[in-house]
Design an enzyme around this catalytic site. Sequence first.
Site, short mmCIF file in Angstrom:
data_model
loop_
_atom_site.label_atom_id
_atom_site.label_comp_id
_atom_site.label_asym_id
_atom_site.label_seq_id
_atom_site.Cartn_x
_atom_site.Cartn_y
_atom_site.Cartn_z
N HIS A 412 15.36 5.74 17.30
CA HIS A 412 14.88 6.54 18.42
C HIS A 412 13.72 7.45 18.06
CE1 HIS A 412 17.39 9.67 16.54
NE2 HIS A 412 16.78 10.56 17.33
N ASP A 413 13.65 7.92 16.80
CA ASP A 413 12.57 8.82 16.39
C ASP A 413 11.50 8.12 15.55
OD1 ASP A 413 13.19 11.13 17.68
OD2 ASP A 413 14.40 11.98 16.08
N LYS A 416 7.89 9.27 15.14
CA LYS A 416 7.47 10.44 14.37
C LYS A 416 6.73 10.05 13.09
CE LYS A 416 10.91 13.71 16.12
NZ LYS A 416 12.05 14.59 15.79
N HIS A 441 5.76 11.33 20.20
CA HIS A 441 6.48 10.37 19.35
C HIS A 441 7.24 9.29 20.14
CE1 HIS A 441 10.10 12.96 19.93
NE2 HIS A 441 10.77 11.87 19.63
N HIS A 465 14.21 8.53 25.45
CA HIS A 465 15.36 9.35 25.07
C HIS A 465 15.11 10.85 25.23
CE1 HIS A 465 13.03 9.41 21.28
NE2 HIS A 465 13.67 10.54 20.99
N HIS A 466 13.91 11.25 25.62
CA HIS A 466 13.64 12.66 25.91
C HIS A 466 13.43 12.93 27.40
CE1 HIS A 466 13.67 14.67 22.05
NE2 HIS A 466 12.95 13.67 21.50
N ASP A 494 21.43 12.98 20.30
CA ASP A 494 20.32 13.57 19.56
C ASP A 494 20.38 15.10 19.62
OD1 ASP A 494 17.92 13.77 18.14
OD2 ASP A 494 16.71 13.63 19.96
#
Length: 558
Positions: A412-413, A416, A441, A465-466, A494
């Site tokens: 998911h990240d 970054k 990201h 996801h944000h 998260d």
Amino acid sequence: MKAPPRLVARTLAVTFVTVAIILGLVFLVLTLNVRNRVRSSETEKLLTSEKMFTALEARRQQEQLAAITTLAENPTLKAALDTYFTESSFSGLAPEQERSLRDTVTREIDKLAALTAADVLAIVDINGRIFASAGRSRERWPADERVQLPGTAPHFQGVVALPAGAFRISGASLSLADRDIGALVLGTSLDANYAQELSNLSNAGVVITVNGTVVARTVAPEVTDDLTKAGPDPGGTRMLNGEEYAIRQLFANGPARVYTLTSLDAAARTETRDAMVTLGMIAFGAIVLAALGSFWLARMLTDPIDQLVSNIAVMTAARDERPTLEPTGSSRELDALTAAFNQLMQGLTAAEAESRAAYLGAIRALAAALDARDPYTAGHSERVSALSVLIGREMRLGDSELDVLRLGALLHDIGKIGISDEVLRKVSALTAEEYEQIKRHPALGARILRQVPFLAPYLPIVELHHERPDGRGYPFGLRGDDIPLAARIVHVADAFDAVTSARAYRPARDRAEAVVELQRNAGTQFDEVSVDALLAALPSSTGIPERALQELLGRQLA
């Protein structure tokens, strides 16, 4: 041990090929015989049609001559003509008067035309111009049109050609007080209707030509094209449009020719089809005998194949990884096929296991590479993955959906990776510009995953996801159910791990406090269903006593 028997397919093939060869020879002999009989029969039929047509046409011409003779002496018509010619000879006529007298004559021949079955009844003056006309085809005999009549005798017959078509005519001279004023003509149009009438009479195709040009036909245009190329007298048999035709000329008069023709090949096909009924009975008996002889052998072949196919279907549909299918023992070929399939399945199973291991290894390596950039976030992706699966199980998601959650959360990240260390590992508060870099990201991660087709199922988690239920998330500001469920779940997992993990700029917070924080923002920042699922799963998975959690929730909410 005795080897199983060979398959019987070759035996069955030989049986039916033998029957087919016999039937083919019979068909060939029958076709040749039928063709010879058809040639004689169709030629004789055309000759009979020609004789019958000649007799009927002779009678029709006699009837038309009798009719035209009677019509030419009609007193009312003669009176109208006498008035017209008398007035025009002695005093001359004004255009309106001339038109009125001509209309009077036209009305009279209209009445006479209604008494006949001809297509046109017309008056032609001594200069060969049409004075008036009536009947179905009157438009094709316009006033003042010049006509070349076939004769000037008191009675005559023949064919005339007009720009609008050809007509077979019978005529009689018109006279007033021993003065010849022209002729009365009764005509039948040589058109499609006439051709069809002749075709019905002769039970054959008909082609009508005038001056070598086809004016009516009941056969295909390709046939008539070849017929006109054959010259004015193409009698006998000829190849037209790739088929053999028998051809007779019914009559030739002046510029007109009428031909009757029939396809010998088409007639032979019809006769052959009829004969095939008889041949079919013979073939039926032969096939029945062959079928009875091969039925037992076919059952021996199909039963074990059906059993093998059924076993393979069950095995592949259920992704059954049992070592082997049992040999059927019915034939050497089927046993070899079973063994080959078992080897194939074993190879596919091993390949799937290797691919899955490499696949999982690549994903974990990507997640580890990200976590290695910041010691404070080490293990973050693994923990978010475990929490996401925990929430998914509480929500009773299927195994495939849990797999997507597990691996999507690991990645998911991943975006970054594209954020600079100065921003990503900064220990103090981020500036507005730095925060905007961080918010990039999800899009960066989606861009990375789109380059690898097999990572497509995890794109929604990485990219969304944000997002927040209240629409204040990023990158798209989606709301509520517009956000995929997997992305909503990973968002909650998260946030929970971020709150409960130490960072360079703050210590880790208590897990119970993190739960209360999620509960307070459920429905706005976090998906309420996912938060409820986390609350239901946490007491048994995090070691937080149920009573302590409830007390803490009570204090925070009070």
